[in-house]
Design an enzyme around this catalytic site. Sequence first.
Site, PDB file in Angstrom:
ATOM      1  N   LYS A 184     -21.201  13.370   7.815  1.00 34.60           N
ATOM      2  CA  LYS A 184     -20.909  13.462   9.250  1.00 34.60           C
ATOM      3  C   LYS A 184     -21.999  12.752  10.063  1.00 34.60           C
ATOM      4  CE  LYS A 184     -18.806  14.998  13.002  1.00 34.60           C
ATOM      5  NZ  LYS A 184     -19.795  15.107  14.063  1.00 34.60           N
ATOM      6  N   GLU A 188     -20.479   5.508  14.614  1.00 35.25           N
ATOM      7  CA  GLU A 188     -19.853   5.676  15.929  1.00 35.25           C
ATOM      8  C   GLU A 188     -20.731   5.075  17.037  1.00 35.25           C
ATOM      9  OE1 GLU A 188     -18.739   9.889  16.614  1.00 35.25           O
ATOM     10  OE2 GLU A 188     -19.848   9.673  18.485  1.00 35.25           O
TER      11      GLU A 188
END
Lengths: 290, 290, 290, 290
Positions: free
Chosen positions: B163, B170
């Site tokens: 993550k 991102e």
Amino acid sequence: MQLGLVGLGRMGGNMRERLRAAGQEVVGYDRNADRSDVTSLAELADKLKSPRAVWVMVPAAVTDATIDALAEVLGEGDIIIDGGNSRFSDDAPRAARLAERGIGYVDVGVSGGVWGNVNGYALMVGGAQEHVDHLMPIFEALKPAGDHGFVHAGPVGAGHYAKMVHNGIEYGLMHAYAEGFELLSAAEMVTNVPGIIKSWREGTVVQSWLLDLLDRALDEDPDLATLTGYTDDTGEGRWTVDEAIRLAVPLNVITAALFARFSSRQDDSPAMKAVAALRQQFGGHAVHKR
Amino acid sequence: MQLGLVGLGRMGGNMRERLRAAGQEVVGYDRNADRSDVTSLAELADKLKSPRAVWVMVPAAVTDATIDALAEVLGEGDIIIDGGNSRFSDDAPRAARLAERGIGYVDVGVSGGVWGNVNGYALMVGGAQEHVDHLMPIFEALKPAGDHGFVHAGPVGAGHYAKMVHNGIEYGLMHAYAEGFELLSAAEMVTNVPGIIKSWREGTVVQSWLLDLLDRALDEDPDLATLTGYTDDTGEGRWTVDEAIRLAVPLNVITAALFARFSSRQDDSPAMKAVAALRQQFGGHAVHKR
Amino acid sequence: MQLGLVGLGRMGGNMRERLRAAGQEVVGYDRNADRSDVTSLAELADKLKSPRAVWVMVPAAVTDATIDALAEVLGEGDIIIDGGNSRFSDDAPRAARLAERGIGYVDVGVSGGVWGNVNGYALMVGGAQEHVDHLMPIFEALKPAGDHGFVHAGPVGAGHYAKMVHNGIEYGLMHAYAEGFELLSAAEMVTNVPGIIKSWREGTVVQSWLLDLLDRALDEDPDLATLTGYTDDTGEGRWTVDEAIRLAVPLNVITAALFARFSSRQDDSPAMKAVAALRQQFGGHAVHKR
Amino acid sequence: MQLGLVGLGRMGGNMRERLRAAGQEVVGYDRNADRSDVTSLAELADKLKSPRAVWVMVPAAVTDATIDALAEVLGEGDIIIDGGNSRFSDDAPRAARLAERGIGYVDVGVSGGVWGNVNGYALMVGGAQEHVDHLMPIFEALKPAGDHGFVHAGPVGAGHYAKMVHNGIEYGLMHAYAEGFELLSAAEMVTNVPGIIKSWREGTVVQSWLLDLLDRALDEDPDLATLTGYTDDTGEGRWTVDEAIRLAVPLNVITAALFARFSSRQDDSPAMKAVAALRQQFGGHAVHKR
């Protein structure tokens, strides 16, 4: 409507096919007679009714020569479209040259690569409103089926400009994924890098078509062991950074991605040799000798 | 199956809803009695049959305290799942602490943000195979409907690690789009920036969910005139770069995106003051006085 | 020897002084009659014996016009020297134009700024060996007293090229110090930032003239509180990065320093607005509204 | 005054010599009996009068063990100085540990490398004012002869902190020169790269000690043909960037220099493999196969 299409290579050939499938009438010309519908640009011009529209889809290096040759056989009211990877700054001079003969000019940045024939080609268009309006049936046939994939980006040059920036962004996106891939690959505790990439295809913030392709590549070769990192660049990335410099726009991410391509093509880094030499001088640090 | 769920804020509340809609039995606890199904962690433990599974979905700052409190009311064979934004390096110590009591530990990186309740939550899971197998009904209920959105990334810690890297990527992706947006906005010849962004949603190499969201934001505010560039960061970007430094992975793109956030929060740059001072010293170049 | 000198501003005026102090005969011309030794370029040409040498030291924007005007009053065997901040790519076309009249051309990158009159001017020279040899008395008079400060870098253009790279390096050096200054200033435990900078002036790896100047600036203003970070750039940095892109040289450090100047001149970052907009879209993260 | 000195390797040995040359009384201990003045730390402690001062100059990996062993043979009112390359964050815990025994602690960042014995060592000192005052005769003997080269940077830790930032800046400076060297080497028109570097040593903005060393290296090997770009890093660069991340300071230049070292040690870039794979997927671009 009728369209002349000059250049029937991988891109141009597929575009002819997609246009015909959509019911458009295409007369194609290519130096390679096997692909060509006509034997010369003059014959191509003859086969089209005025006002003619001729789409040029040739390598950037021969685009100007092709356009100039076309101008000889076209005339007042005709339109030339350049769908190749021209630098945007070449567009305005061409348009001016053609305008002297009453020939219109439209530039189109085309995205879609080898997938365009199936998915449609995204089109970024620069030119006068009247020319763009006239060519809409062609654009409609080429673009993807959905609501998007076409834009009239501005006057002559704006189509290639938008495509240039598109490609600059593409450099940054690819490199962001690539850095994440490298970090996951380096982490001791991560045992399933391809599985992580694959899982991200749904429900995550990073889902994208490029991620789908990365997953596809890892399906074929989970460690990317069969290829090297040597990576070419085709110009648009450099032009994007040049523009950023001209316009004083800080473009750190895209530039880092471009420079990484430059580095990937070096056997050794001259700069790092200088750093190694300096460290040896001041600190007696060991260097790696050839 | 049964699941205890601690923390019923925006994320936890939506997850309870999604789990129940999928037929799972959820007993939720929150400090806020209005949301809570039970009045205490002890009551939560009582309502669950052994072996119990309890998912913790609380702010990172209180995760350790929550887990330790839970450990007091759980026992041998139970499993605690941390679905919050913990740093991966916190996972192994927790797992070791819980193992002393015979309690299992699984870490889950959850993506999906405010869209997760509709689209499903992407889950990156770290832990022992037996624990992950046991929890699969819960994961199946939470994940998106398609083939992707779930991965068992490795042992304890690997879920938060995946993550973390997801969020690092991102940062890079967002900044690549953002730089392209800024360059288009600066270009004299581009007259239709939002139209270009919108057109890219189909047929291009840069199509993605983030691009869809950028288009959505520009629909609401075409020049982004109502907001400022001040941008927070929530930790994962920093951890990603820290890891890159630890593992000697060059992470130029993601780091540039992180540093741009730092810059966005500065009224003025101390470094650039030093540059201005130097230029004044050696070249007599004008400085801007306060 | 005799030298014509066109442009007697801060740089040109100081150079006339230094040349005369070294026993060279200088005839200076400036549009400002108060500074000028002659009233016109024609009079300047008249006062010099053939073969004449005329050094042009005017702003880059008027260099070409000045050189062309000079060419009208000079002739076969004369030499024009451009000591201004021309882009290296302007040099070869000028040399070709002048060669048609039999006039030689030499380009000189000059470093030294406001300190040059005292310390001497570092000279990076491009041109034919015979022209450089002929001009050596002038170069000797202008350069610093020691063993260094002069180089014949290559053919026409190489002088400005070397100066361009010099300035690119200068960007990187200044920014490295500036980042260190900012980090020290941010550190809780560091109580004496100016003292640390000052101490580095001797015995360290980072000692340099720029560091001496930074110390000097901090003596005057320990927190640099009187100025802002707004920083101009004068072209050479941009040209350096443009060249790196042309030659596929990864230039991460110098480019980062250039981009930081661009950022320093923005009130707000359009790119960061796009990042803020995206974070709001996918995560409901708060934005800062105008 | 008297000083105990533990660790008589290249650095420690030279420092003993310099201290003695300045009239200080040094009792040195080293595991290697050939260099050592005493046979044990206990004997070292015996030979010094209270309050004792003992300078530790050992590899970072054994510093804590050495200090703890020293603490056993020292006592109330004594001072331990760590002059090695410790991470600043190790200093406060050490000081606290020693304070329990009434032993003072001072940390010193030492610059000067192999040149220090001749030029003096630049010293950046962290610790209590009374300890620093007490040790001034030692500092005076070690530092360079001029006005600079010594600073009391702040409380315990600040000395190593200042040295860490010094080294971070050093990374940036070296890389700026290195990039300029690479660009000059790539330029077609530049025929005399070593001559340009040498010329910059006087009269330019970029003159520095590092530039002198680069010139020296090019004198020995004009193309740096005998070495490779493989370059280690010794920790301070990484710590600098870690600190920048912790303090939210954008450190683009120094970080780029650090990442370039990481890249220099990779045979091939995993990230660039991913980029190559992506380009092949979407565009059919050729990849380089292993």
